[in-house]
Write a protein that holds these residues in place. Sequence first.
Motif, PDB file in Angstrom:
ATOM      1  N   GLU A  59     -65.582  17.304-117.320  1.00 37.31           N
ATOM      2  CA  GLU A  59     -65.647  16.264-118.340  1.00 37.31           C
ATOM      3  C   GLU A  59     -64.567  15.220-118.106  1.00 37.31           C
ATOM      4  O   GLU A  59     -63.632  15.418-117.316  1.00 37.31           O
ATOM      5  N   SER A  60     -64.682  14.085-118.782  1.00 41.70           N
ATOM      6  CA  SER A  60     -63.673  13.032-118.676  1.00 41.70           C
ATOM      7  C   SER A  60     -62.314  13.577-119.107  1.00 41.70           C
ATOM      8  O   SER A  60     -62.207  14.276-120.119  1.00 41.70           O
ATOM      9  N   GLY A  61     -61.296  13.251-118.323  1.00 39.65           N
ATOM     10  CA  GLY A  61     -59.950  13.731-118.628  1.00 39.65           C
ATOM     11  C   GLY A  61     -59.615  15.079-118.045  1.00 39.65           C
ATOM     12  O   GLY A  61     -58.524  15.613-118.291  1.00 39.65           O
ATOM     13  N   SER A  62     -60.522  15.629-117.234  1.00 39.62           N
ATOM     14  CA  SER A  62     -60.263  16.960-116.672  1.00 39.62           C
ATOM     15  C   SER A  62     -59.347  16.916-115.457  1.00 39.62           C
ATOM     16  O   SER A  62     -58.876  17.953-114.992  1.00 39.62           O
ATOM     17  N   GLY A  63     -59.102  15.704-114.891  1.00 35.92           N
ATOM     18  CA  GLY A  63     -58.181  15.584-113.759  1.00 35.92           C
ATOM     19  C   GLY A  63     -58.858  15.313-112.431  1.00 35.92           C
ATOM     20  O   GLY A  63     -58.202  15.326-111.385  1.00 35.92           O
ATOM     21  N   LYS A  64     -60.157  15.017-112.460  1.00 41.67           N
ATOM     22  CA  LYS A  64     -60.903  14.821-111.207  1.00 41.67           C
ATOM     23  C   LYS A  64     -60.384  13.617-110.423  1.00 41.67           C
ATOM     24  O   LYS A  64     -60.056  13.727-109.231  1.00 41.67           O
ATOM     25  N   SER A  65     -60.328  12.455-111.077  1.00 44.79           N
ATOM     26  CA  SER A  65     -59.904  11.238-110.375  1.00 44.79           C
ATOM     27  C   SER A  65     -58.454  11.328-109.930  1.00 44.79           C
ATOM     28  O   SER A  65     -58.101  10.871-108.837  1.00 44.79           O
ATOM     29  N   THR A  66     -57.608  11.929-110.763  1.00 43.18           N
ATOM     30  CA  THR A  66     -56.201  12.085-110.385  1.00 43.18           C
ATOM     31  C   THR A  66     -56.077  12.967-109.149  1.00 43.18           C
ATOM     32  O   THR A  66     -55.275  12.694-108.252  1.00 43.18           O
ATOM     33  N   THR A  67     -56.894  14.005-109.065  1.00 43.92           N
ATOM     34  CA  THR A  67     -56.884  14.869-107.883  1.00 43.92           C
ATOM     35  C   THR A  67     -57.228  14.069-106.635  1.00 43.92           C
ATOM     36  O   THR A  67     -56.563  14.196-105.594  1.00 43.92           O
ATOM     37  N   GLY A  68     -58.265  13.230-106.717  1.00 43.00           N
ATOM     38  CA  GLY A  68     -58.649  12.402-105.575  1.00 43.00           C
ATOM     39  C   GLY A  68     -57.560  11.433-105.169  1.00 43.00           C
ATOM     40  O   GLY A  68     -57.274  11.255-103.979  1.00 43.00           O
ATOM     41  N   ARG A  69     -56.916  10.819-106.157  1.00 40.99           N
ATOM     42  CA  ARG A  69     -55.856   9.849-105.866  1.00 40.99           C
ATOM     43  C   ARG A  69     -54.628  10.536-105.270  1.00 40.99           C
ATOM     44  O   ARG A  69     -53.971   9.982-104.385  1.00 40.99           O
ATOM     45  N   VAL A  70     -54.326  11.738-105.746  1.00 40.73           N
ATOM     46  CA  VAL A  70     -53.185  12.481-105.197  1.00 40.73           C
ATOM     47  C   VAL A  70     -53.462  12.875-103.752  1.00 40.73           C
ATOM     48  O   VAL A  70     -52.571  12.806-102.888  1.00 40.73           O
ATOM     49  N   LEU A  71     -54.694  13.269-103.455  1.00 43.60           N
ATOM     50  CA  LEU A  71     -55.035  13.643-102.077  1.00 43.60           C
ATOM     51  C   LEU A  71     -54.767  12.498-101.114  1.00 43.60           C
ATOM     52  O   LEU A  71     -54.327  12.710 -99.984  1.00 43.60           O
ATOM     53  N   LEU A  72     -55.038  11.268-101.549  1.00 45.15           N
ATOM     54  CA  LEU A  72     -54.848  10.099-100.690  1.00 45.15           C
ATOM     55  C   LEU A  72     -53.451   9.498-100.817  1.00 45.15           C
ATOM     56  O   LEU A  72     -53.175   8.451-100.237  1.00 45.15           O
ATOM     57  N   GLN A  73     -52.586  10.146-101.596  1.00 46.56           N
ATOM     58  CA  GLN A  73     -51.214   9.676-101.790  1.00 46.56           C
ATOM     59  C   GLN A  73     -51.167   8.338-102.523  1.00 46.56           C
ATOM     60  O   GLN A  73     -50.177   7.598-102.416  1.00 46.56           O
ATOM     61  N   LEU A  74     -52.232   7.999-103.262  1.00 46.97           N
ATOM     62  CA  LEU A  74     -52.169   6.845-104.148  1.00 46.97           C
ATOM     63  C   LEU A  74     -51.340   7.194-105.374  1.00 46.97           C
ATOM     64  O   LEU A  74     -50.811   6.315-106.047  1.00 46.97           O
ATOM     65  N   GLU A  75     -51.285   8.474-105.682  1.00 41.78           N
ATOM     66  CA  GLU A  75     -50.359   9.028-106.675  1.00 41.78           C
ATOM     67  C   GLU A  75     -49.553  10.102-105.970  1.00 41.78           C
ATOM     68  O   GLU A  75     -50.111  10.935-105.254  1.00 41.78           O
ATOM     69  N   GLU A  76     -48.253  10.068-106.152  1.00 40.48           N
ATOM     70  CA  GLU A  76     -47.399  11.067-105.506  1.00 40.48           C
ATOM     71  C   GLU A  76     -47.474  12.382-106.272  1.00 40.48           C
ATOM     72  O   GLU A  76     -47.290  12.399-107.496  1.00 40.48           O
ATOM     73  N   PRO A  77     -47.772  13.494-105.599  1.00 45.55           N
ATOM     74  CA  PRO A  77     -47.852  14.769-106.325  1.00 45.55           C
ATOM     75  C   PRO A  77     -46.490  15.191-106.867  1.00 45.55           C
ATOM     76  O   PRO A  77     -45.451  14.931-106.253  1.00 45.55           O
ATOM     77  N   THR A  78     -46.511  15.826-108.027  1.00 46.50           N
ATOM     78  CA  THR A  78     -45.274  16.368-108.593  1.00 46.50           C
ATOM     79  C   THR A  78     -44.794  17.552-107.773  1.00 46.50           C
ATOM     80  O   THR A  78     -43.597  17.740-107.555  1.00 46.50           O
ATOM     81  N   SER A  79     -45.751  18.346-107.309  1.00 44.63           N
ATOM     82  CA  SER A  79     -45.436  19.469-106.419  1.00 44.63           C
ATOM     83  C   SER A  79     -46.702  19.844-105.660  1.00 44.63           C
ATOM     84  O   SER A  79     -47.800  19.368-105.968  1.00 44.63           O
ATOM     85  N   GLY A  80     -46.542  20.686-104.663  1.00 48.64           N
ATOM     86  CA  GLY A  80     -47.676  21.097-103.844  1.00 48.64           C
ATOM     87  C   GLY A  80     -47.742  20.334-102.539  1.00 48.64           C
ATOM     88  O   GLY A  80     -46.946  19.415-102.282  1.00 48.64           O
ATOM     89  N   ASP A  81     -48.695  20.700-101.694  1.00 48.01           N
ATOM     90  CA  ASP A  81     -48.816  20.111-100.365  1.00 48.01           C
ATOM     91  C   ASP A  81     -50.231  19.609-100.112  1.00 48.01           C
ATOM     92  O   ASP A  81     -51.214  20.174-100.615  1.00 48.01           O
TER      93      ASP A  81
END
Length: 310
Positions: A59-81
């Motif tokens: 559903e909307s707000g579940s974190g799907k788009s943020t996950t995609g953006r983090v994978l491409l480093q458009l958003e810097e991950p807080t932790s993880g690789d």
Amino acid sequence: MSVDRTIAPPQKPLVIADRLCKTFGGGRSLFGSAAPALKAVDNVSFEIFPGETLGLVGESGSGKSTTGRVLLQLEEPTSGDIIFKGQNLTGLSKSLLKPHRRDMQIIFQDPYSSLNPRMTVGEFVAEPLIVHGAVTNKSERNDRVAALFRKVGLDPSFMTRYPHEFSGGQRQRVCIARGIALDPAFIVADEPITALDVSIQAQIVNLFQDLQDELGLTYLFIAHDLSMIRYLCHRVAVMLRGRIVEIGPCEAIFENPQHPYTRALLSAIPVPDPKIERNRRPIAFDVNANPIPEAATLRTVGEGHLALLY
């Protein structure tokens, strides 16, 4: 024609998300009070193999788009690789990350917002070629852009037009042309059909599939439309409040869902029969009444099929 899901994936994944977390907020507000932190992506791990399409739903707000953006480093991950082609991209400087950006692209949900209204669509598609030094002169650039237009089903004569002169489907084709301009290996398609008319959605999905077959592309395909996910994707991951609650082969998810949230999502898919649809009752799932325990982990429930059971 549906996707052939019988071929076993290669042993080495192209993309690995390893315990990814992304938190927004926290700290202090303007008035000095403690600002709440939002964990948009919470300990997410998965692999995507070359030539595969992994569908990401929720559903909307579940974190799907943020996950995609983090994978491409458009958003810097807080932790993880994030491992791409065997190399950890997490923490790389912009200069070290730039060569990898050629190989990892994104196509956004709203094609009109993605386009620059002051640029012709030809200039828009040519921009990454110029930035990454993929062309040496104007003639080569125009030839490359014209070939890209033909590949996505657009007439090269459209190159001198502006975004407002196109329909929604044509604009998304322009964005796809830009996305494949640098011959990437991996593309995040962030709800690329949601803003389009239903009659156009199938054309764009077929285009994604044709490009995958022709260019050997690997996709993370984010969408709400589960019928399109079933048609296009090899595997599916279901997200809820930043966590992956189920992941597995497409047919296993649709035919044998294990998590109650997955079952609720699937029960909401419309049936193209008014008599059945009239009497059908979707399964209810109250997110607030079913919090995910922090210590819950994915468990194997079938071949390549994992679910967060608690």
